[in-house]
Design an enzyme around this catalytic site. Structure first.
Site, PDB file in Angstrom:
ATOM      1  N   SER A 183       4.594  -6.815  -1.170  1.00  0.00           N
ATOM      2  CA  SER A 183       4.415  -6.925   0.288  1.00  0.00           C
ATOM      3  C   SER A 183       5.090  -8.193   0.788  1.00  0.00           C
ATOM      4  CB  SER A 183       2.922  -7.044   0.627  1.00  0.00           C
ATOM      5  OG  SER A 183       2.404  -5.812   1.032  1.00  0.00           O
ATOM      6  N   CYS A 218     -19.228  -9.574   3.552  1.00  0.00           N
ATOM      7  CA  CYS A 218     -20.564  -9.708   4.136  1.00  0.00           C
ATOM      8  C   CYS A 218     -20.876  -8.479   4.966  1.00  0.00           C
ATOM      9  CB  CYS A 218     -20.624 -10.927   5.040  1.00  0.00           C
ATOM     10  SG  CYS A 218     -20.337 -12.420   4.117  1.00  0.00           S
ATOM     11  N   HIS A 263       4.611  -9.853   3.564  1.00  0.00           N
ATOM     12  CA  HIS A 263       3.800 -10.822   4.315  1.00  0.00           C
ATOM     13  C   HIS A 263       3.009 -11.766   3.428  1.00  0.00           C
ATOM     14  CE1 HIS A 263      -0.341  -8.981   4.084  1.00  0.00           C
ATOM     15  NE2 HIS A 263       0.378  -7.932   3.724  1.00  0.00           N
ATOM     16  N   GLN A 309       0.988 -10.387  -5.620  1.00  0.00           N
ATOM     17  CA  GLN A 309       0.687 -11.826  -5.644  1.00  0.00           C
ATOM     18  C   GLN A 309       1.658 -12.599  -6.532  1.00  0.00           C
ATOM     19  OE1 GLN A 309      -1.365 -13.236  -3.633  1.00  0.00           O
ATOM     20  NE2 GLN A 309      -2.429 -11.427  -2.849  1.00  0.00           N
ATOM     21  N   THR A 329       0.845  -1.204   0.000  1.00  0.00           N
ATOM     22  CA  THR A 329       0.000   0.000   0.000  1.00  0.00           C
ATOM     23  C   THR A 329       0.878   1.251   0.000  1.00  0.00           C
ATOM     24  OG1 THR A 329      -1.738  -1.212   1.115  1.00  0.00           O
ATOM     25  CG2 THR A 329      -1.899   1.169   1.201  1.00  0.00           C
TER      26      THR A 329
HETATM   27  N1  PLP Z   1      -2.284  -5.528  -3.948  1.00  0.00           N
HETATM   28  C1  PLP Z   1      -2.694  -6.799  -3.909  1.00  0.00           C
HETATM   29  C2  PLP Z   1      -2.864  -7.555  -5.188  1.00  0.00           C
HETATM   30  C3  PLP Z   1      -2.957  -7.421  -2.691  1.00  0.00           C
HETATM   31  O1  PLP Z   1      -3.364  -8.706  -2.669  1.00  0.00           O
HETATM   32  C4  PLP Z   1      -2.797  -6.688  -1.504  1.00  0.00           C
HETATM   33  C5  PLP Z   1      -3.143  -7.307  -0.205  1.00  0.00           C
HETATM   34  O2  PLP Z   1      -4.084  -8.078  -0.112  1.00  0.00           O
HETATM   35  C6  PLP Z   1      -2.345  -5.359  -1.591  1.00  0.00           C
HETATM   36  C7  PLP Z   1      -2.110  -4.820  -2.823  1.00  0.00           C
HETATM   37  C8  PLP Z   1      -2.139  -4.514  -0.350  1.00  0.00           C
HETATM   38  O3  PLP Z   1      -1.069  -5.029   0.380  1.00  0.00           O
HETATM   39  P1  PLP Z   1      -0.728  -4.526   1.869  1.00  0.00           P
HETATM   40  O4  PLP Z   1      -2.005  -4.533   2.622  1.00  0.00           O
HETATM   41  O5  PLP Z   1       0.267  -5.510   2.367  1.00  0.00           O
HETATM   42  O6  PLP Z   1      -0.167  -3.158   1.758  1.00  0.00           O
END
Ligand code: PLP
Length: 760
Positions: free
Chosen positions: A213, A340, A215, A193, A75
């Site tokens: 990211s 939901c 994590h 991803q 993000t």
């Molecule tokens: N972009 C994609 C494709 C993601 O799957 C995610 C997290 O789910 C993000 C951006 C955002 O990542 P983060 O919340 O680690 O900043």
């Protein structure tokens, strides 16, 4: 792999931390804890560690001579990239250079992308048009649309792989369109991803920015990478101490960077993660188990276009939330592909963008595993997936080879606030459906066929204004199961019957016989001219929209009459008892059912009509009712409310939630407590509900109205539990509203207790 352990199959949301990453983080916190900006030896060692991680990242990303920055996550990377691009565009525009007029993003991007584009576009006063680049039904970008739009595009944002479906974008195709159309657009590719799952040679492409990211690939949360192509515009998002060469200030999160380094090392060494081929085999195993468990399953993206680690599927007749509850009961953590909200499951916008049928977007489930998954983990997942299918078959929610035993019961199903009722009798193997709903037609049919019921009647309580009754279609579907006189010309479905029952007020009304019980038909005009109630002995009255929970049905339809409703309320009160459960055609607040006693205690219009001392006159009622109807949304608006409800929580609600840390003291205080698991029977069967005791009674929400009267007489205190604490809270509120006082619910639900998975 333990047969009871939690199986985490939501790797696209996040992953556990790799053991090597954990020890690298620990080392960076306890031994190599220097600040990489310090010039002493401790600082120099930290700096060396950080630069070695960066070098590893550069190799993994194929960063060439581009920049690779440590950021807090994707993000932040997206913010930085968008800010950089838009500041440059603003400068170019100020210099009088053409910049195009649109900011384009793939229609299936993670929300972080379009929201960031809109945010900075507005803050920087660029006011470019922010537009979604459509995708096809496979989830791939529409390249011909892009070809037309590319010349006017200032910035394009397209993810490398989708987080919900795993669909891999055609990045070379997108690049070719940009190049061929002579577009000057900057290009942001969200690589979250793709890290560790797709080869990335970023510097060999036109991509300007790529955020990642940690994590999502076994590093901790709070660390990420941003690749910036050499020469691409850059503006720091964070100013301060000048870390990261002034590109991103703030002391670096060294423990997280060290952990990310361990993951990148593992990627480079090729000794920890599985190959794409092995991942493909795992997907085949999982898909085979899913097909066995759920014969009608549909996969929402073609396997040849998706990351093998992501499976997105829908099962006809099941909402995402139901499937998620099912998997959770088997201690498998998957993600519902749709969000939901209180009353309504919101369909997945990704699947909607792919223009898949609405039911698929509302039923989607994402199952994702990480590249570190091991064979035993996948095998155990397959075993439990099959057990989930078996549990649904045993509950007659899926058709199996063997018939399920018939049951006697009153089942309540809710779809977006509307209720459908199924009355069954075990001995005579017969059933009656009241107020069928299109969304539940498959479920009703499966129940009936799996338990081999004969259908005595399919009834409506009135002509519904908010939905078309599927009564006739259902009669057709169940033709081979119908009793002789079930298909009638009566507009509400009442069969031609000669049997009569005398009600309390002395009136004789027609009845149907359901086993030992009778269902009587009582005309109750008012809400509509044809409104009726069906009285199941004295225990339940299916009142349609005449009486709602905490309110009355509206009387501003063409065929409504407040005057007639006034009379009907008196008629109803004359034939039911104070404790007869009034079962409505709508339950907007998850209160399930009500009683005259509860309505009187609530003090609404019904109470005023029936007040023994100073009852409302018919003229007063009409005035009050007309006023109340004016507060409702007009007939024909998006979600038509069929009447007013006014259900408020009691003041002592908070005190009635037992927090996990209070449980031991609560149990010591109430040794005779009766545990009630309000999850559905198949969930109860899969996961033992009571982390502390052996005896827990299962009262699924679909059968709460059936058992309410009995529960109201229960002398023991009740403790209600479910998966997350949400259903048990609703059920406890509903029972409290009906007058039960010694009732509590377990806050946060079973999620707070060690997983227990029953292997039967
Ligand atoms: N972009 C994609 C494709 C993601 O799957 C995610 C997290 O789910 C993000 C951006 C955002 O990542 P983060 O919340 O680690 O900043």
């Amino acid at each position: 792999m333990s047969a009871t352990a939690e199986l985490y199959l939501d790797a696209n949301a996040t992953t556990p931390v790799l053991p090597a990453a954990l020890s690298a983080a620990q080392n960076a916190m306890t031994e190599a804890y220097g600040n990489p900006s310090s010039v002493h030896c401790a600082g120099l060692r930290a700096k060396a560690l950080m630069e070695s991680v960066r070098a590893s990242a550069r190799r993994v990303l194929g960063a060439g001579d581009g920049k690779v920055l440590f950021v807090s996550g994707a993000t932040e990377g997206i913010q930085t990239a968008v800010l950089s691009a838009l500041v440059a565009l603003r400068e170019r525009r100020a210099r009088g250079e053409p910049i195009g007029s649109t900011l384009l993003y793939g229609a299936t991007e993670h929300k972080a992308v379009p929201e960031t584009l809109k945010h900075w576009n507005q803050l920087l006063g660029l006011n470019l048009e922010v537009k979604a680049l459509p995708v096809d039904s496979d989830g791939r970008h529409d390249l011909s649309w892009l070809r037309e739009q590319a010349p006017a595009c200032a910035l394009l944002a397209t993810m490398a792989a989708n987080n919900e479906t795993g669909v891999v974008s055609d990045l070379p195709g997108l690049e070719a369109v940009l190049n061929d159309s002579g577009s000057a657009a900057l290009w942001l590719v969200d690589g979250v991803q793709a890290l560790g799952k797709l080869p990335l040679m970023l510097a060999a492409t036109r991509i300007d920015y790529a955020p990642f990211s940690g994590h999502k690939l076994y590093a901790p949360k709070g660390v990420g990478l941003l690749y910036v192509r050499a020469g691409a515009p850059y503006t720091p998002l964070m100013a301060g101490g000048g870390q990261e060469g002034g590109l991103r200030s703030g002391t670096e999160s060294m423990s997280s960077i060290a952990a990310l380094g361990a993951v990148l090392n593992a990627l480079e060494a090729g000794d920890t993660f599985t190959s794409r081929q092995t991942q493909g085999q795992y997907r085949e195993q999982l898909a085979a188990a899913l097909r066995d468990a759920f014969p009608g399953i549909v996969f929402n993206a073609p396997f040849e276009l998706t990351l093998p680690t992501t499976l997105n599927f829908s099962v006809p007749g099941f909402a995402s939330k139901e499937l998620l509850d099912l998997f959770d009961a088997a201690q498998m953590r998957v993600s519902s592909g749709s969000a939901c909200s209180a009353n309504k499951a919101l369909p997945s916008f990704v699947l909607e963008a792919m223009q898949l049928p609405a039911w698929r977007a509302a039923s989607a489930v994402r199952l994702s595993f990480g590249p570190a998954a091991e064979p035993a983990f996948i095998e155990e997942a397959c075993r439990r997936i099959r057990a989930c299918g078996q549990a649904l078959r045993r509950s007659a929610l899926l058709r199996g080879e063997e018939l399920c035993p018939a049951e006697s019961g009153v089942y309540q199903f809710n779809a977006e606030g509307a209720c459908c009722w199924l009355l069954t009798d075990a001995a005579s193997q017969s059933c009656i459906i009241i107020d069928p709903l299109e969304e539940l037609a498959l479920r009703l049919e499966t129940q009936i066929r799996s338990r081999d019921y004969r259908v005595l009647a399919i009834l409506d309580t009135h002509s519904h204004a908010d939905h078309a009754s599927p009564r006739l279609a259902l009669l057709e579907r169940l033709r081979d199961r119908l009793a002789d006189n079930a298909d009638t010309a009566d507009t509400l479905g009442w069969p031609d019957t000669r049997a009569r029952r005398t009600l309390r007020d002395g009136r004789a009304v027609p009845v149907l016989t359901l086993g030992e019980q009778t269902l009587a038909k009582l005309p109750l005009p008012g809400h509509t001219a044809d409104s009726v109630a069906y009285l199941l002995n004295d225990s339940h009255a299916f009142v349609g929209d005449t009486v709602l929970i905490g309110g009355l049905g509206r009387t501003d339809f063409v065929s409504s009459s407040a005057r007639a409703l006034f009379e009907s309320l008196h008629s109803l009160a004359a034939v039911v008892s104070e404790t007869t459960l009034l079962c409505p055609a709508h339950d907007y607040d998850f209160q399930f059912a009500t009683t005259l006693a509860a309505e009187k205690a609530a003090g609404g219009l019904l109470a005023q009509v029936l007040c023994p001392r100073a009852p409302l006159s018919v003229e007063q009622f009409i005035t009050e009712k007309t006023k109340a109807d004016q507060g409702l949304n007009p007939p024909g608006s998006a979600q038509l409310l069929c009447g007013a409800t006014r259900c408020q929580g009691n003041n002592d609600e908070q005190a009635r939630h037992i927090q996990p840390e209070q449980l031991a003291a609560f149990l010591a205080h109430h040794p005779d407590v009766l545990w009630l698991d309000v999850r559905e029977a198949h969930e109860h069967a899969l996961g033992k509900s009571d982390p502390l005791r052996a005896e827990t009674r299962n009262v699924p929400l679909t059968r709460l109205a059936e058992q309410m009267a009995q529960l109201l007489k229960e002398p023991r205190p009740l403790l209600l539990v479910c998966r997350s604490g949400s259903r048990s809270h609703k059920a406890a509120q509903a029972l409290r509203r009906l007058g039960l006082t010694r009732i509590w619910d377990l806050a946060g639900g079973l999620a707070h207790y060690p997983p227990v998975y029953s292997q039967e």
